[in-house]
Scaffold this motif. Structure first.
Motif, PDB file in Angstrom:
ATOM      1  N   CYS A  18     -10.885 -12.210   2.779  1.00 22.45           N
ATOM      2  CA  CYS A  18     -10.324 -12.460   1.449  1.00 22.45           C
ATOM      3  C   CYS A  18     -11.390 -12.275   0.366  1.00 22.45           C
ATOM      4  N   TYR A  81      -0.666 -10.871   3.739  1.00 22.14           N
ATOM      5  CA  TYR A  81      -1.887 -10.164   3.353  1.00 22.14           C
ATOM      6  C   TYR A  81      -1.943  -8.789   4.025  1.00 22.14           C
ATOM      7  N   ALA A  85      -2.021  -5.040   2.359  1.00 18.38           N
ATOM      8  CA  ALA A  85      -3.099  -4.081   2.614  1.00 18.38           C
ATOM      9  C   ALA A  85      -2.528  -2.725   3.017  1.00 18.38           C
ATOM     10  N   TYR A 101      -1.922  -4.823  -3.451  1.00 21.11           N
ATOM     11  CA  TYR A 101      -3.234  -5.490  -3.488  1.00 21.11           C
ATOM     12  C   TYR A 101      -3.200  -6.774  -4.324  1.00 21.11           C
ATOM     13  N   GLN A 105      -1.325  -9.307  -1.455  1.00 20.06           N
ATOM     14  CA  GLN A 105      -2.562  -9.823  -0.884  1.00 20.06           C
ATOM     15  C   GLN A 105      -3.006 -11.097  -1.594  1.00 20.06           C
ATOM     16  N   THR A 109      -3.386 -14.595   0.353  1.00 16.81           N
ATOM     17  CA  THR A 109      -4.648 -15.339   0.322  1.00 16.81           C
ATOM     18  C   THR A 109      -4.419 -16.785  -0.110  1.00 16.81           C
ATOM     19  N   GLN A 168      -9.022  -3.688   6.273  1.00 14.79           N
ATOM     20  CA  GLN A 168      -8.591  -5.061   6.054  1.00 14.79           C
ATOM     21  C   GLN A 168      -7.410  -5.431   6.945  1.00 14.79           C
TER      22      GLN A 168
END
Length: 453
Positions: A18, A81, A85, A101, A105, A109, A168
């Motif tokens: 992260c 997440y 990605a 993103y 994500q 996070t 990722q």
């Protein structure tokens, strides 16, 4: 109760990836802007929104762990997440990149990071092992932020910026596999209420303030209006949680989270630390690529100095905490970091040699590694196990707010001019932020982790 063997690996790895996501984009600025037909400011918006979404949703994310369980939220966050990605890796334009993103994500996070800190606190019960565990987690977080430019630069140069997002997604898959061994020490409570009004007010207020700061270079009136409106919304948030407490209902976050003087000072130091880390990362990376013309790998290699410095002091965090008071470590960290900024201005501003950036970045890395873990330990240890969900969400929200503010504030200063003078102004601003953090740290209690609170 001792923590299961190997449980720290997936938790620390989650913090690493992260943090990596927040900084590796900095070395892709030119590649992304050309590929997606956007500007440096467009990429800055994507980075700032990613950090802002994390900050705005971290407190609600921490609260959800009590209702649905820490492990369940951890795995759900990883899944979201990973999807973000993959979507970012195939993004045809800036809009889709922001969706994958910045939004997906960012939300993922906010779901998975609070459980990292809650589980670390609950699984490592004695002070020494908990300090060591937090040292590992914070070292991996700092390493992810510091090494993001290097790893991202290597991947971007060897393959493409899109491959960095595939990297990722791969790491997230490995964390999911390793995370199966984690056992949640507390059962979820489905009857736990969730303050939707508070979640919306806090998220909107923080968003307005950060986006207002980012608009300073385009429209001062819009900035003032946005920041003022954001402050008003946050004031409504405070009134809302107080009203709920008076009515005997559970708010998003208890006002008692803000009544512990030591924890409040620790949160201020966290805010300023992450402003320094992410602000420096964005400003130096953007300056190297846009002004100096370096490519992604060259920029990433220069950042190796910061990575090595942060890794060296982070790994020694537990040993240093047993020998020195937390206040001493945090104050020393700010002094070394500000000294690093001074060196960056003195050497890098007068030399065309890229390695002139190394001494300053090394000092900044050493300073940040010194103080990241003590600040977290100060805050987390100020509250009971029952309060870990709330304080973990608040702590991570403050840290990510620092990241987004650091990127928005210094990025706005730099993007407004994209010259050596703008670079100097941005770095001087960061030095001032570091001095504020040092001032807050002077009021912390003078004790080691083995001393009673």
């Amino acid at each position: 109760m001792s923590a299961p063997r190997g449980v720290l690996i997936p938790l620390a790895s989650a913090q690493f990836i992260c943090s990596f996501a927040g900084s590796n984009m900095n070395v892709m600025i030119n590649d992304i802007s050309v590929d997606l037909d956007t500007t440096v400011q467009g990429v800055q918006v994507a980075i700032t929104v990613f950090l802002l979404v994390m900050a705005a949703l971290m407190i609600p994310g921490g609260k959800l762990t009590e209702r649905y369980g820490r492990k369940r939220c951890f795995l759900a966050g990883l899944l979201l997440y990973g999807i973000g990605a993959l979507l970012s890796a195939v993004a045809p334009g800036l809009g889709v990149l922001i969706l994958g993103y910045s939004i997906l994500q960012g939300i993922g996070t906010a779901l998975l990071i609070p459980p990292v800190y809650i589980l670390t606190t609950l699984l490592f019960t004695d002070t020494a092992s908990r300090a060591k565990a937090f040292g590992v987690v914070m070292a991996m977080g700092g390493l992810g932020a510091a090494a993001g430019p290097l790893i991202g630069g290597l991947i971007t140069t060897a393959l493409s910026w899109r491959s960095a997002f595939l990297f990722q997604a791969t790491v997230v898959l490995l964390i999911v596999v390793l995370g199966r061994r984690i056992d949640d020490p507390l059962p979820p409570d489905p009857s736990k209420p969730f303050d939707i009004t508070g979640a919306v007010l806090s998220a909107v207020g923080l968003t307005l303030i950060v986006l207002g700061i980012q608009s300073a270079d385009n429209n001062i009136r819009l900035m003032v209006a946005s920041v003022a409106l954001g402050a008003a919304v946050l004031a409504c948030f405070v009134l809302s949680i107080r009203a709920k407490e008076r009515a005997g209902r559970e708010p998003l976050i208890a006002t008692s989270m803000f009544t512990d003087r030591v924890a409040d000072l620790g949160l201020v130091t966290q805010l300023t630390q992450w402003m320094l880390l992410m602000g420096t990362s964005f400003v130096v990376a953007a300056y190297l690529q846009v002004v100096r013309g370096y490519n992604a790998i060259e920029t990433g290699v220069i950042f190796t100095a910061a990575t090595l410095g942060l890794l060296a002091t982070s790994l020694a965090a537990a040993r240093l905490a047993r020998r020195h008071p937390q206040r001493t470590l945090i104050r020393a960290g700010f002094v070394v970091s500000v000294l690093g900024i001074v060196v960056l201005l003195a050497l890098a501003g007068r030399s065309l040699n890229p390695w002139a950036f190394a001494p300053g970045l090394l000092l900044i890395g050493l300073g940040l590694g010194l103080m990241l873990t003590p600040s977290v330990t100060v805050v987390q240890s100020s509250f009971t196990e029952e309060e870990q969900g709330e304080i973990s969400g608040l702590s991570r929200s403050v840290s990510n707010l620092g990241s987004s503010l650091g990127t928005a504030l210094t990025g706005t200063i730099l993007v407004a001019g994209l010259t050596g003078r703008a670079y100097a102004a941005a770095m001087i601003t960061l030095a001032g932020i570091g001095l504020l953090g040092f001032l807050a740290a002077t009021f912390l209690p003078d004790r080691t982790i083995t001393d009673p609170p």
